[in-house]
Every structure is written in C-alpha cells, then in structure tokens.
Design an enzyme around this catalytic site. Structure first.
Site, PDB file in Angstrom:
ATOM      1  N   VAL A  78       0.844  -1.127   0.438  1.00 16.91           N
ATOM      2  CA  VAL A  78      -0.057  -0.003  -0.389  1.00 16.91           C
ATOM      3  C   VAL A  78       0.909   0.844  -0.184  1.00 16.91           C
ATOM      4  CG1 VAL A  78      -1.981   1.436   0.946  1.00 16.91           C
ATOM      5  CG2 VAL A  78      -1.701  -1.544   0.850  1.00 16.91           C
ATOM      6  N   CYS A  79       0.561   1.864  -0.847  1.00 18.46           N
ATOM      7  CA  CYS A  79       1.031   3.327  -0.582  1.00 18.46           C
ATOM      8  C   CYS A  79      -0.273   4.606  -0.450  1.00 18.46           C
ATOM      9  CB  CYS A  79       2.058   3.958  -1.743  1.00 18.46           C
ATOM     10  SG  CYS A  79       1.213   3.451  -3.674  1.00 18.46           S
ATOM     11  N   ASP A  80       0.607   5.890  -1.130  1.00 22.85           N
ATOM     12  CA  ASP A  80      -0.714   7.182  -1.395  1.00 22.85           C
ATOM     13  C   ASP A  80      -1.740   6.601  -2.196  1.00 22.85           C
ATOM     14  OD1 ASP A  80      -1.732   8.981  -0.543  1.00 22.85           O
ATOM     15  OD2 ASP A  80      -0.869   9.987  -2.030  1.00 22.85           O
TER      16      ASP A  80
END
Length: 140
Positions: free
Chosen positions: A97-99
C-alpha cells in the site's frame, strides 16, 4: 450427425462463432492480469487478507503512516524496503500500500526480486481505500 457436420452446418455457424467470441472475451482479462501481476482492488485485497492471511505492507513514510493507515498494516517505508524486507513473511501473500498506487507497484516489484513470490500492489493505494469509506486507524 458427427461434430464436423454440426460445426459447418450454416444454421450452427452463428452459434459456434458466438460461443468462441464469448470465450475469448472472458479469457482476456484473466490473461492480462496474470501476465502483468497487476494491482488488486480494495475488495480483492480484503479477500486476500481474510481468506489467505495476506499481510498489509504500507510503504509510505512513517509520518503518513501515523496520520492514518489500514489496521494491522506494517509500515516499511519504500526508502527502507531493501533493508527491512527480511522482517516480512515469505510464506504469506503481501498487499503493498502507498498513497496513490504508484509507489506500491515499484515496491512490489522490488520485493519480488528479493524472493517474495506472492506480492501485489493495492490499486489506488490509500486514496482508493479512503474513497471506498473503508476504516483507517492511527493506532500502532
């Protein structure tokens, strides 16, 4: 009447053509996804966690992580990924998960080169997660 006669009978050609075209159209998305190792949706990621004990790996900075993250996610900032990858389980799927989904695709590829076989990025990252009104926590 044998199979060949059935297939070339002018009344059946249309039925056979529709069946073949339908089969190809159904197969294309599965083939595309398998080849590219593409990102998973929020629903698919949740299923992976619930059914296969996948682990959330949040590659955002510690500050972004503390501001709000998926419950049970492990924070391994992208900059520290190579050094901290050993702390991640190799026997479970990983959902990165990232932004917004871009950094997680790179991080997933990096993890694959380090021997993690089942790694997928979350399509749209935390923005997609929040847009789907899914829960976010600030707890450790």
């Amino acid at each position: 009447m044998d199979l060949l006669q059935f297939l070339i009978d002018k009344n059946n050609v249309f039925i056979v053509a529709v069946a073949v075209i339908s089969g190809v159209m159904l197969a294309i998305p599965a083939l595309r996804k398998g080849r590219s190792g593409s990102a998973v949706s929020t629903a698919e990621a949740i299923q992976m966690v619930n059914q296969r004990q996948a682990v959330w790996v949040d590659v955002r900075s510690a500050e972004q992580f503390q501001a709000g993250h998926i419950a049970q996610a492990r924070n391994v900032p992208a900059a520290d990924l190579e050094q901290k990858a050993a702390s991640l389980p190799k026997n479970k799927p990983l959902v990165v998960v990232c932004d917004n989904g871009r950094d997680s695709a790179r991080a997933a590829a990096k993890l694959r080169t380090q021997g993690f076989a089942d790694v997928v990025p979350l399509d749209g990252g935390m923005r997609a997660w929040s847009a789907a009104n899914l829960p976010v926590t600030q707890k450790g």
